[in-house]
Design a protein around this motif. Structure first.
Motif, mmCIF file in Angstrom:
data_model
loop_
_atom_site.group_PDB
_atom_site.id
_atom_site.type_symbol
_atom_site.label_atom_id
_atom_site.label_comp_id
_atom_site.label_asym_id
_atom_site.label_seq_id
_atom_site.Cartn_x
_atom_site.Cartn_y
_atom_site.Cartn_z
ATOM 1 N N LYS A 28 0.840 -1.201 0.000
ATOM 2 C CA LYS A 28 0.000 0.000 0.000
ATOM 3 C C LYS A 28 0.876 1.253 0.000
ATOM 4 N N ILE A 85 0.858 5.522 -0.305
ATOM 5 C CA ILE A 85 0.116 6.788 -0.243
ATOM 6 C C ILE A 85 0.850 7.835 -1.083
ATOM 7 N N ASP A 116 -0.018 11.285 7.823
ATOM 8 C CA ASP A 116 0.421 10.117 8.580
ATOM 9 C C ASP A 116 -0.766 9.375 9.165
ATOM 10 N N ALA A 168 -2.140 7.333 6.412
ATOM 11 C CA ALA A 168 -1.222 6.221 6.152
ATOM 12 C C ALA A 168 -1.361 5.143 7.221
ATOM 13 N N ASP A 169 -1.544 5.579 8.472
ATOM 14 C CA ASP A 169 -1.710 4.635 9.578
ATOM 15 C C ASP A 169 -3.041 3.899 9.450
ATOM 16 N N ALA A 223 -0.387 1.689 5.495
ATOM 17 C CA ALA A 223 0.463 1.892 4.317
ATOM 18 C C ALA A 223 1.913 1.530 4.613
ATOM 19 N N ILE A 276 5.017 6.360 1.799
ATOM 20 C CA ILE A 276 4.435 7.600 1.288
ATOM 21 C C ILE A 276 5.389 8.123 0.224
ATOM 22 N N SER A 322 5.538 11.785 9.969
ATOM 23 C CA SER A 322 5.196 10.452 9.483
ATOM 24 C C SER A 322 5.979 9.333 10.153
ATOM 25 N N VAL A 377 5.565 6.395 8.824
ATOM 26 C CA VAL A 377 5.743 5.551 7.632
ATOM 27 C C VAL A 377 6.898 6.126 6.813
#
Length: 277
Positions: free
Chosen positions: A3, A5, A95, A98-99, A103, A106, A132, A134
């Motif tokens: 995944k 973003i 973020d 994304a959470d 994900a 990014i 972030s 991620v």
């Protein structure tokens, strides 16, 4: 990596990010989530609740049409793309999305920032990097492939960065690229002698992997600033990607100490991938 973003603002740079994300998605059978942050901050608090609701719905429909048109691109035909529109513009919320989506990455396009804009405002990309949890891949130019061959991995060999460094190595491993680990010895940043740097690296690698085998890839560089050392070294080895670890400093701490990750992201022309401690 399943995944991805991609924050979208309909600019050329978000097109670059989408194209790069498509390359990763096609290679990893991943889904791209194209995220547009709809700015509703200009609405007056004095407006009635009914009118605000109608106005929000209007701009939401407009954004939906615009993002659908924007996503009609040849390079997206072979991958799955899911548009997402959020009606706020607080970039730490990237973020949160994304959470929520669980994900793996990014991907953002950025032209950087400099001077007063960088110092007092900072770019949206900087804000995402700062918040972030991620990994964030920042693209400065259009990319036609993701076959990275030489990756510079910047580190300060701190104990607190070990879990993040392990995550970094795991993320980069499928790329099968040479990894050049660099430590920059700067005059105003706890300057160290060669034996001190050797001991620091040995201690870090023993805690990281239980051996110092990876030290063959470690390089010590002296430079006036950490950022300049990373950029100069990356140029000298012909790197095509720079990986950095950020503490995600915010508020007064960020204002006083700054962030090497954000500085490198701002000033590099190469793609940058950042990992937050």
């Amino acid at each position: 990596m399943k995944k991805i973003i991609v924050p979208v603002d309909f600019s050329d740079h978000s097109t670059y990010a989408l194209k790069t994300a498509a390359l990763f998605a096609e290679k990893n059978d991943a889904i791209i989530y194209a995220l547009h942050m709809l700015d509703m901050q200009e609405m007056s608090l004095s407006e009635s609740e009914v009118y605000l609701h109608e106005k929000t719905a209007f701009f939401l429909k407009l954004a939906e049409k615009r993002i659908q048109d924007f996503l009609i691109k040849d390079f997206l035909k072979k991958v799955k793309v899911v548009p997402i529109i959020k009606h706020y513009k607080v970039f730490k919320e990237v973020d949160a999305v994304a959470d929520e989506m669980n994900a793996d990455l990014i991907v953002m396009g950025s032209h950087g920032a400099s001077g007063f804009k960088e110092f007092f405002v900072g770019s949206n990309t900087q804000k995402v990097i700062r918040h972030s949890t991620v990994p964030v891949l920042v693209i400065k130019n259009e990319m036609t492939n993701i076959d990275f061959t030489d990756i510079v991995v910047a580190t300060d060999f701190s104990d607190e960065s070990i879990p993040t460094f392990q995550k970094l190595l795991k993320t980069l491993e499928p790329m099968n690229a040479r990894k050049h680990i660099v430590y920059v010895n700067a005059p105003f940043d706890a300057f160290k002698t060669t034996p001190e740097m050797d001991a620091l690296a040995d201690n870090f690698l023993m805690k990281l992997e239980g051996n110092i085998d990876r030290k063959i890839n470690v390089h010590f560089v002296c430079a006036r600033t950490i950022m300049q050392g990373i950029l100069d070294f990356s140029n000298s080895v012909g790197a095509d990607l720079i990986a950095v670890i950020t503490h995600g400093r915010k508020g007064l701490a960020h204002f006083i100490e700054g962030s090497v990750a954000e500085d490198v992201t701002n000033h590099a022309t190469l793609p940058i991938i950042s990992f937050k401690i």
